[in-house]
Design an enzyme around this catalytic site. Structure first.
Site, mmCIF file in Angstrom:
data_model
loop_
_atom_site.group_PDB
_atom_site.id
_atom_site.type_symbol
_atom_site.label_atom_id
_atom_site.label_comp_id
_atom_site.label_asym_id
_atom_site.label_seq_id
_atom_site.Cartn_x
_atom_site.Cartn_y
_atom_site.Cartn_z
ATOM 1 N N GLY A 24 8.546 -9.739 7.182
ATOM 2 C CA GLY A 24 9.256 -10.990 6.991
ATOM 3 C C GLY A 24 10.564 -11.129 7.741
ATOM 4 O O GLY A 24 11.168 -12.197 7.744
ATOM 5 N N LYS A 38 1.518 4.955 5.405
ATOM 6 C CA LYS A 38 2.059 3.672 4.948
ATOM 7 C C LYS A 38 0.902 2.939 4.285
ATOM 8 O O LYS A 38 -0.035 2.493 4.951
ATOM 9 C CB LYS A 38 2.618 2.871 6.113
ATOM 10 C CG LYS A 38 3.148 1.505 5.702
ATOM 11 C CD LYS A 38 3.802 0.799 6.883
ATOM 12 C CE LYS A 38 4.200 -0.602 6.461
ATOM 13 N NZ LYS A 38 3.256 -1.627 6.913
#
Length: 257
Positions: free
Chosen positions: A185, A96
């Site tokens: 988020g 990632k």
């Protein structure tokens, strides 16, 4: 089935492994959520001394797929070196990829990200690229070999949920065959449902579960929310209208004169 670089998974919820009250809580969270992939920071593993080895052993016992990340990297060199070390430690080509541009917003440095992605792709890595909700950046990442792109819906840890659904929707519309994962988020299960209703393939989150009052219960809530959003998208969601439309047929209605 969710497909990442030829590997199939049933769960569309990915989880981070940081900030949990205890390893046992993390174990229960993974079990309750049904998640099959967890992200791990190499910096946590290398900076934790003797405890890092214990955590790595703990992760191996969970029987989940490990997705190492380059969290905390601010330069191309840092990100590439961290990815190389992660491949050696975790024995996986998956990474990632995060290259942070601002320490306050944790917004990705999209220019460094694309360059680092190209370098790592040339070295045989299979990249999960953490980026913004910008379509052009997503297209550039695809050009350099990324087959999984992870746009944020808001800054990391902000819990604000999807701020620009039009931007996220356009990425999905213009890149229909690319695997897309919302990363960062998400603050509540309803946020995850909204994101999945946009046609995204999966959700990655951490803080919303780890810092909740009951992480195990919250993990279950997120698992159900992700599935609900995915099912709704596949079923076909009714378009919003500006005027009322009657749902009751008028055929057979009595006429009074």
């Amino acid at each position: 089935m969710l497909n990442f670089y030829g590997h199939e998974f049933s769960s569309r919820l990915l989880l981070g492994t940081a900030q949990y009250p205890s390893p046992e809580i993390l174990r229960k969270v993974i079990d309750k959520s049904g998640t099959e992939i967890v992200t791990v920071s190499l910096r946590r593993e290398t900076a934790g001394g003797k405890h890092s080895g214990q955590f790595w052993q703990f992760l191996k016992e969970l029987n989940v797929t490990i997705l190492p990340n380059t969290a905390g990297c601010y330069t191309i060199k840092e990100a590439v070196t961290t990815a190389q070390l992660a491949r050696d430690l975790f024995k996986t080509p998956w990474i990632k990829l995060e290259v942070i541009g601002n320490p306050d917003t944790l917004q990705p440095n999209i220019f460094a990200l694309v360059e680092a992605a190209q370098i790592l792709n040339n070295e045989g890595f299979q990249i999960f690229a953490y980026t913004t909700d910008d379509l052009i950046v997503a297209e550039k990442l695809l050009e350099v070999g990324c087959r999984v792109i992870m746009p944020w819906c808001a800054p990391i840890g902000s819990a604000k949920g999807p701020r620009d659904t039009d931007g996220l929707r356009s990425i999905r519309a213009y890149l229909p065959d690319l695997t897309l994962v919302i990363d960062a988020g998400i603050g509540r299960p309803s946020h995850a449902t909204i994101a999945m209703e946009l046609g995204y393939d999966a959700i990655l989150l951490n803080t919303a579960v780890a810092k909740s009052g009951d992480p195990v219960l919250m993990a279950e809530a997120f698992s159900k929310a992700v599935n609900a959003g995915y099912m709704a998208y596949k079923a076909g969601i009714l378009e919003a209208r500006d005027v009322a439309v009657p749902s009751t047929p008028i055929i057979g209605k009595a006429v009074f004169s």
